[in-house]
Design a protein around this motif. Structure first.
Motif, mmCIF file in Angstrom:
data_model
loop_
_atom_site.group_PDB
_atom_site.id
_atom_site.type_symbol
_atom_site.label_atom_id
_atom_site.label_comp_id
_atom_site.label_asym_id
_atom_site.label_seq_id
_atom_site.Cartn_x
_atom_site.Cartn_y
_atom_site.Cartn_z
ATOM 1 N N GLN A 164 37.582 -24.071 31.208
ATOM 2 C CA GLN A 164 38.638 -23.078 31.300
ATOM 3 C C GLN A 164 39.045 -22.616 29.901
ATOM 4 O O GLN A 164 38.779 -23.279 28.909
ATOM 5 N N VAL A 165 39.700 -21.482 29.862
ATOM 6 C CA VAL A 165 40.080 -20.852 28.598
ATOM 7 C C VAL A 165 41.580 -21.035 28.387
ATOM 8 O O VAL A 165 42.383 -20.694 29.265
ATOM 9 N N VAL A 206 33.803 -20.482 23.763
ATOM 10 C CA VAL A 206 34.948 -21.387 23.788
ATOM 11 C C VAL A 206 34.745 -22.491 22.752
ATOM 12 O O VAL A 206 33.639 -22.709 22.259
ATOM 13 N N GLU A 207 35.831 -23.168 22.441
ATOM 14 C CA GLU A 207 35.773 -24.339 21.578
ATOM 15 C C GLU A 207 35.921 -25.580 22.454
ATOM 16 O O GLU A 207 36.861 -25.683 23.241
ATOM 17 N N ALA A 208 35.003 -26.514 22.321
ATOM 18 C CA ALA A 208 35.009 -27.698 23.172
ATOM 19 C C ALA A 208 34.892 -28.952 22.332
ATOM 20 O O ALA A 208 34.084 -29.004 21.392
ATOM 21 N N ASP A 209 35.703 -29.964 22.670
ATOM 22 C CA ASP A 209 35.574 -31.255 22.009
ATOM 23 C C ASP A 209 34.795 -32.246 22.864
ATOM 24 O O ASP A 209 34.630 -33.401 22.489
ATOM 25 N N LEU A 210 34.341 -31.788 24.022
ATOM 26 C CA LEU A 210 33.411 -32.564 24.832
ATOM 27 C C LEU A 210 32.692 -31.613 25.773
ATOM 28 O O LEU A 210 33.209 -30.557 26.140
ATOM 29 N N LEU A 211 31.459 -31.953 26.126
ATOM 30 C CA LEU A 211 30.689 -31.231 27.123
ATOM 31 C C LEU A 211 30.752 -32.072 28.398
ATOM 32 O O LEU A 211 30.204 -33.174 28.448
ATOM 33 N N ALA A 212 31.439 -31.557 29.394
ATOM 34 C CA ALA A 212 31.784 -32.352 30.572
ATOM 35 C C ALA A 212 30.641 -32.359 31.582
ATOM 36 O O ALA A 212 30.378 -31.346 32.232
ATOM 37 N N PRO A 213 29.955 -33.495 31.752
ATOM 38 C CA PRO A 213 28.863 -33.549 32.734
ATOM 39 C C PRO A 213 29.399 -33.548 34.157
ATOM 40 O O PRO A 213 30.515 -33.980 34.426
ATOM 41 N N GLY A 228 31.966 -36.622 37.503
ATOM 42 C CA GLY A 228 32.317 -35.514 36.635
ATOM 43 C C GLY A 228 33.407 -35.844 35.648
ATOM 44 O O GLY A 228 34.219 -36.749 35.865
ATOM 45 N N ALA A 229 33.400 -35.132 34.539
ATOM 46 C CA ALA A 229 34.440 -35.222 33.514
ATOM 47 C C ALA A 229 35.056 -33.834 33.351
ATOM 48 O O ALA A 229 34.529 -32.841 33.858
ATOM 49 N N GLN A 230 36.181 -33.771 32.630
ATOM 50 C CA GLN A 230 36.854 -32.491 32.449
ATOM 51 C C GLN A 230 37.363 -32.337 31.030
ATOM 52 O O GLN A 230 37.736 -33.313 30.382
ATOM 53 N N ASN A 231 37.346 -31.085 30.566
ATOM 54 C CA ASN A 231 38.056 -30.706 29.354
ATOM 55 C C ASN A 231 39.187 -29.790 29.795
ATOM 56 O O ASN A 231 39.084 -28.575 29.764
ATOM 57 N N SER A 232 40.270 -30.402 30.274
ATOM 58 C CA SER A 232 41.303 -29.660 30.971
ATOM 59 C C SER A 232 42.092 -28.719 30.073
ATOM 60 O O SER A 232 42.644 -27.724 30.548
ATOM 61 N N ASP A 233 42.198 -29.024 28.774
ATOM 62 C CA ASP A 233 42.984 -28.159 27.893
ATOM 63 C C ASP A 233 42.201 -26.944 27.427
ATOM 64 O O ASP A 233 42.775 -25.990 26.909
ATOM 65 N N GLY A 234 40.862 -26.965 27.564
ATOM 66 C CA GLY A 234 40.053 -25.817 27.181
ATOM 67 C C GLY A 234 39.926 -25.610 25.688
ATOM 68 O O GLY A 234 39.527 -24.528 25.242
ATOM 69 N N MET A 235 40.241 -26.630 24.892
ATOM 70 C CA MET A 235 40.206 -26.495 23.438
ATOM 71 C C MET A 235 39.417 -27.642 22.816
ATOM 72 O O MET A 235 39.173 -28.664 23.451
ATOM 73 N N VAL A 275 50.534 -24.718 34.435
ATOM 74 C CA VAL A 275 51.582 -25.739 34.593
ATOM 75 C C VAL A 275 52.481 -25.764 33.354
ATOM 76 O O VAL A 275 52.661 -26.799 32.710
ATOM 77 N N PRO A 276 53.074 -24.644 32.987
ATOM 78 C CA PRO A 276 53.943 -24.642 31.803
ATOM 79 C C PRO A 276 55.195 -25.478 31.994
ATOM 80 O O PRO A 276 55.779 -25.952 31.017
ATOM 81 N N ASP A 277 55.630 -25.667 33.247
ATOM 82 C CA ASP A 277 56.849 -26.413 33.500
ATOM 83 C C ASP A 277 56.611 -27.910 33.557
ATOM 84 O O ASP A 277 57.559 -28.678 33.621
ATOM 85 N N GLN A 278 55.352 -28.357 33.537
ATOM 86 C CA GLN A 278 55.061 -29.787 33.641
ATOM 87 C C GLN A 278 54.304 -30.297 32.423
ATOM 88 O O GLN A 278 54.762 -31.201 31.731
ATOM 89 N N LEU A 279 53.140 -29.717 32.159
ATOM 90 C CA LEU A 279 52.342 -30.170 31.010
ATOM 91 C C LEU A 279 52.421 -29.219 29.830
ATOM 92 O O LEU A 279 51.867 -29.508 28.769
ATOM 93 N N GLY A 280 53.063 -28.083 30.024
ATOM 94 C CA GLY A 280 53.234 -27.164 28.908
ATOM 95 C C GLY A 280 51.989 -26.375 28.555
ATOM 96 O O GLY A 280 51.910 -25.814 27.465
ATOM 97 N N THR A 281 51.005 -26.305 29.454
ATOM 98 C CA THR A 281 49.766 -25.596 29.150
ATOM 99 C C THR A 281 49.455 -24.589 30.252
ATOM 100 O O THR A 281 49.854 -24.751 31.407
ATOM 101 N N VAL A 282 48.715 -23.543 29.874
ATOM 102 C CA VAL A 282 48.198 -22.557 30.806
ATOM 103 C C VAL A 282 46.753 -22.275 30.429
ATOM 104 O O VAL A 282 46.455 -21.945 29.274
ATOM 105 N N THR A 283 45.842 -22.441 31.387
ATOM 106 C CA THR A 283 44.439 -22.121 31.164
ATOM 107 C C THR A 283 43.958 -21.209 32.283
ATOM 108 O O THR A 283 44.559 -21.148 33.362
ATOM 109 N N GLU A 284 42.848 -20.511 32.043
ATOM 110 C CA GLU A 284 42.285 -19.590 33.025
ATOM 111 C C GLU A 284 40.813 -19.885 33.232
ATOM 112 O O GLU A 284 40.101 -20.266 32.297
ATOM 113 N N ALA A 285 40.344 -19.693 34.485
ATOM 114 C CA ALA A 285 38.936 -19.874 34.837
ATOM 115 C C ALA A 285 38.373 -18.545 35.315
ATOM 116 O O ALA A 285 39.039 -17.808 36.057
#
Length: 849
Positions: A282-283, A334-341, A376-383, A824-834
């Motif tokens: 996600q972005v 995108v910038e990724a700190d992991l490649l999620a298999p 599966g793994a995830q890079n949920s923050d997209g950064m 989820v800006p009201d919970q985790l403070g982040t917004v991403t798009e797919a």
């Protein structure tokens, strides 16, 4: 057997034994609010007149002509699926108005299906979908892996509205029926090779092998190898081109059909589907910290290094990463700190037996088995920053071997149906029983983010901040959880249609469903040093007995009533009232009285009127299908984030009521045998009319229950549901000599207007946030509409040979299609798009033998 538009009687009955009716000549959906691009699907009744060919559907568990069924249906034939390059379930999202298919998190192998505004909260083992997927008449649970097996199909049917009387899995929004092809009576088959952009190589084929008149086999398979749609442009060792969201999938299917007599027929289907990929990223579009109401002084922690300290980062570093993404303005880089298999394996065994006792009575039994494995793994923050992702290192800003969650599930189902006619053929009836059991497990490993060694040591100044305080000192470590679920359901159902006259008929159906949900959880703190499960007295369980089990039973009757009026053969008017039900259950990520509190079933009451009409306009044929509906949607199951002690988690609760109003229109015009024009439109007005939203304050009462603040969230919109969607298409055939072949050109266009990405009102952002952060978040709450254009050229029977050649381009304008995300800006403070697929082009060669 070929069905023409002229029929001998008013209701055009179709025998159950027409299951083997060849659908190859039916190119398109000509049904209510269905996809509107199609090949001509034309049958000439005379040298001048052009008529639309009928489509056979199984919406009422028997084969009928679509125009005679008082249900809103979209039926997609095998040719239409091939023309539109449908290779997975998610591709249907731009073909059927009212239908949207997004994903849960970054995984495209766990599709999140919404129809007529209804969209499930999450894709969990313990949460049934609003719109179940059926393959060869068995429902597929859980959601993971249901996007596979989209090849060698007879058709796909999208049923709209509650399906609470005739189908195994109850639903509130509709159902998707995927029907594979069955063996033919003669040796033959097809093979096709497709080459395209992103180094696409797709090979598919099938062969019919009739051993005798009694026994026939069909073997089909598909292999897809494609580079990724996204590239990692981060300055780290994981930098790569076209490496994210790739595909390496393979499928094989064997179908055996045994017909020892004219009255007995058995079909056995065995299929394997697998996919091995790097999941879509996600972005990131906004980072605004967390609502101060979420934890009393969380905002100060963030701006003084708290949340940044979770990863050894500063808030400006996160802001800069988002700024770089916006400057690129390209979701494919995108910038990724992991490649999620991500790996998924799916095995199905289905046996269907039909026995026609006599001309008025038949029996059918359907047994199904499914085995699913998903990692599966995830890079949920997209950064490329260690904020929210499957990290395994406290020191590096990237992860080479991320930890993976694991899902295992095994499903058994059994359905017995009795069909019959009575009262001299005036009464058609069906009675049945259904049973299903799914046993599954889901493991969430610990994920880490870096710590800030300069953060002050010692206990938190406020107990409600202990979780964040410890994370800042030691690194952010999510819980390690092993959850097991057992879902069991049983039902009895029946439906009958009485023909009062040539014009009038009435249908009544009812169903009683019993469900049992069981869950057990074994959950450790992030570092594994303590149990993170609490007993009924809110006492933390010991490490050597870290286990809690819960179960509950649910039951619900559902029903449907329909009145049909056919003034003549080509017109049908209907009015219906129906109910739907999705069972209650438990939060898969629960660990305490509050988070393991069972949620109740959600229900819907649907009122609908519709008209299906065929018209003759001289030499032209016109079909107009329309439906209007009103739904009362109660006890809606929603996911809500919570903080209890040192743990951030979620719970599922029944929090809302809603009303959904909608209108669907499908128009097909065939001016002559060489041209077809289509237009489809859907309007969905969905909003919550009653929803009290509880915000955690970070404090707990004497029983350990989180103390919340209640906000009236009535009027909030449904997420990722556009109000207006439109499809339009054409197909034209060049009048060439048969010696040359058939040359055709087709195109389709899908458009949707703006949609909301967050179902909160602005009240959640009422205090404590900077205006700059609030402004960034507000920009993400509503996204603009977009359109998708597909074009294709086909040359069939090239120069009289057995070969077809096609060239195609999908998403021709390379439109950025926002299909989902994590807002989820009201919970985790982040917004991403797919985003959906980019522009693709290629050529296909098809050999029919």
């Amino acid at each position: 057997m070929t069905i023409s538009s002229g029929k001998l009687n008013q209701h055009r009955p179709i025998s159950p034994w027409m299951r083997r009716l060849p659908l190859a000549g039916t190119y398109a959906s000509l049904l209510l609010a269905g996809p509107v691009l199609s090949a001509p699907a034309l049958a000439q009744e005379s040298a001048r007149a052009t008529s639309l060919e009928e489509v056979v559907v199984t919406a009422r568990r028997r084969e009928e002509l679509s125009q005679d069924v008082p249900i809103a249906i979209s039926s997609l034939s095998d040719e239409f699926l091939a023309e539109q390059r449908v290779t997975e379930l998610g591709d249907l999202g731009t073909l059927v108005p009212s239908l949207r298919i997004s994903s849960s998190g970054t995984s495209t192998n766990a599709p999140n299906i919404s129809l007529r505004g209804q969209r499930p909260a999450q894709t969990l083992l313990t949460l049934d979908p609003s719109i179940p997927v059926y393959f060869a008449e068995i429902p597929l649970t859980p959601t993971q892996g249901t996007n596979l097996a989209m090849y060698d199909l007879a058709n796909v049917q999208v049923l709209k509205g509650p399906q609470g009387t005739l189908f195994g899995r109850n639903s509130t929004g509709g159902a998707i029926l995927v029907s594979p092809k069955t063996p033919g009576s003669e040796f033959g088959g097809y093979a096709t090779v497709t080459l395209g952009s992103y180094d696409l190589v797709q090979v598919e084929g099938a062969v019919d092998v009739p051993v005798s008149d009694l026994l026939r086999f069909r073997l089909a398979g598909r292999k897809i190898d494609r580079d990724g749609y996204q590239s990692n442009v981060a300055d780290n060792p994981l930098r790569c081109d076209d490496c994210i969201w790739d595909e390496d999938s393979g499928s094989v299917r064997l179908t055996a059909e045994f017909s020892p007599t004219d009255r007995l027929n058995n079909i056995t289907t065995i299929t394997y589907d697998g996919n091995d990929m790097i999941s879509r990223q996600q972005v990131p579009v906004a980072f605004a910290g967390s609502n101060p109401e979420f934890v009393a002084t969380m905002w100060n922690l963030i701006h003084n290094g708290g949340l940044g300290a979770l990863s050894g980062l500063s808030v400006p570093e996160i802001d800069n990463a988002i700024a770089r993404q916006k400057q690129r303005d390209d979701w494919q880089k995108v910038e990724a700190d992991l490649l999620a298999p991500e790996k998924v394996k799916n095995i199905l065994f289905i046996n269907s037996t039909e026995f026609e006792v006599n001309d008025a009575f038949s029996i059918k039994n359907i047994f199904g088995y499914r085995d699913l494995s998903y990692d599966g793994a995830q890079n949920s923050d997209g950064m490329a920053v260690p904020l929210f992702a499957s990290r395994t290192s406290l020191t590096e800003h990237y992860t080479l071997n991320p930890s993976e969650s694991h899902v295992d599930a095994e499903q058994y189902s059994e359905e017995l149906q009795f069909f019959g006619t009575a009262l001299d053929g005036k009464l058609d009836w069906l009675l049945g029983g259904f049973w299903i059991r799914m046993k599954g497990s889901e493991y969430f490993p610990s994920d880490l983010s870096g710590a800030n060694p300069d953060w002050p040591s010692g206990p938190a100044p406020d107990p409600s901040l202990a979780f964040f305080w410890n994370a800042a000192q030691q690194g952010f470590k999510t819980i390690s959880q092993d959850m097991k679920a057992e879902n069991e359901g049983a039902a009895i159902f029946g439906e009958a249609t009485y023909t009062l006259s040539d014009a009038w008929s009435f249908t009544l159906g009812a169903r009683q469903t019993w469900d049992k949900r069981g869950i057990s959880t074994d959950r450790l703190t992030g570092d594994g040093s303590a149990c993170d499960v609490y007993d009924e007295n809110n006492q933390q369980l010991p490490l050597d007995d870290c286990y809690r089990e819960e179960s509950k039973k649910f039951s619900q009757p559902t029903w449907r009533a329909i009145a049909n009026f056919k003034p003549d053969l080509d017109k049908l008017l209907y009015a219906s009232v129906s109910t739907g039900y999705v069972t209650g259950g438990f939060n898969a990520r629960g660990n305490s009285n509050f988070t393991l509190k069972p949620f109740d079933p959600e229900t819907v009451l649907n009122y609908e009127v519709g008209a299906k009409m065929d018209w003759s306009l001289g030499d032209m044929s016109l079909r107009t299908n329309a439906a209007a509906y009103f739904q009362k949607y109660d006890d809606i199951q929603k996911t809500q984030g919570v903080v209890v002690g040192q743990t951030y988690g979620s719970t599922i609760i029944n929090v809302a009521k809603a009303e959904i109003k909608g209108f669907e229109l499908d128009v097909t015009l065939a001016p002559n045998p060489y041209l077809q024009l289509t237009l489809g439109y859907s309007y969905v007005d969905a909003a919550y009319n009653e929803w009290n939203l509880d915000f955690p304050t970070g404090e707990v009462d004497g029983n350990g229950t989180p103390i919340t603040r209640t906000v009236d969230n009535s009027g909030a919109p449904f997420t990722y549901i556009p109000e207006n969607t439109l499809t339009a298409g054409f197909r034209v055939i060049a009048p060439l000599s048969p010696d040359i072949g058939e040359l055709s050109f087709s195109g389709s266009y899908y458009w949707q207007d703006e949609m909301s990405t967050n179902d909160r009102t602005t009240e959640w952002a009422s205090s404590g946030w900077s205006e700059q952060d609030l402004e960034e978040v507000r920009k993400t709450l509503v996204v603009d509409g977009y359109g998708v254009l597909n074009l294709r050229a086909d040359w069939r029977e090239v120069m009289g040979s057995g070969f077809d050649v096609a060239a195609f381009v999908t998403n021709a304008t390379d439109e950025a299609q926002l299909v989902g995300g994590t807002s989820v800006p009201d919970q985790l403070g982040t917004v991403t798009e797919a985003y959906g697929r980019p522009r693709e082009y290629g050529v296909s060669v098809y050999w029919n033998f």
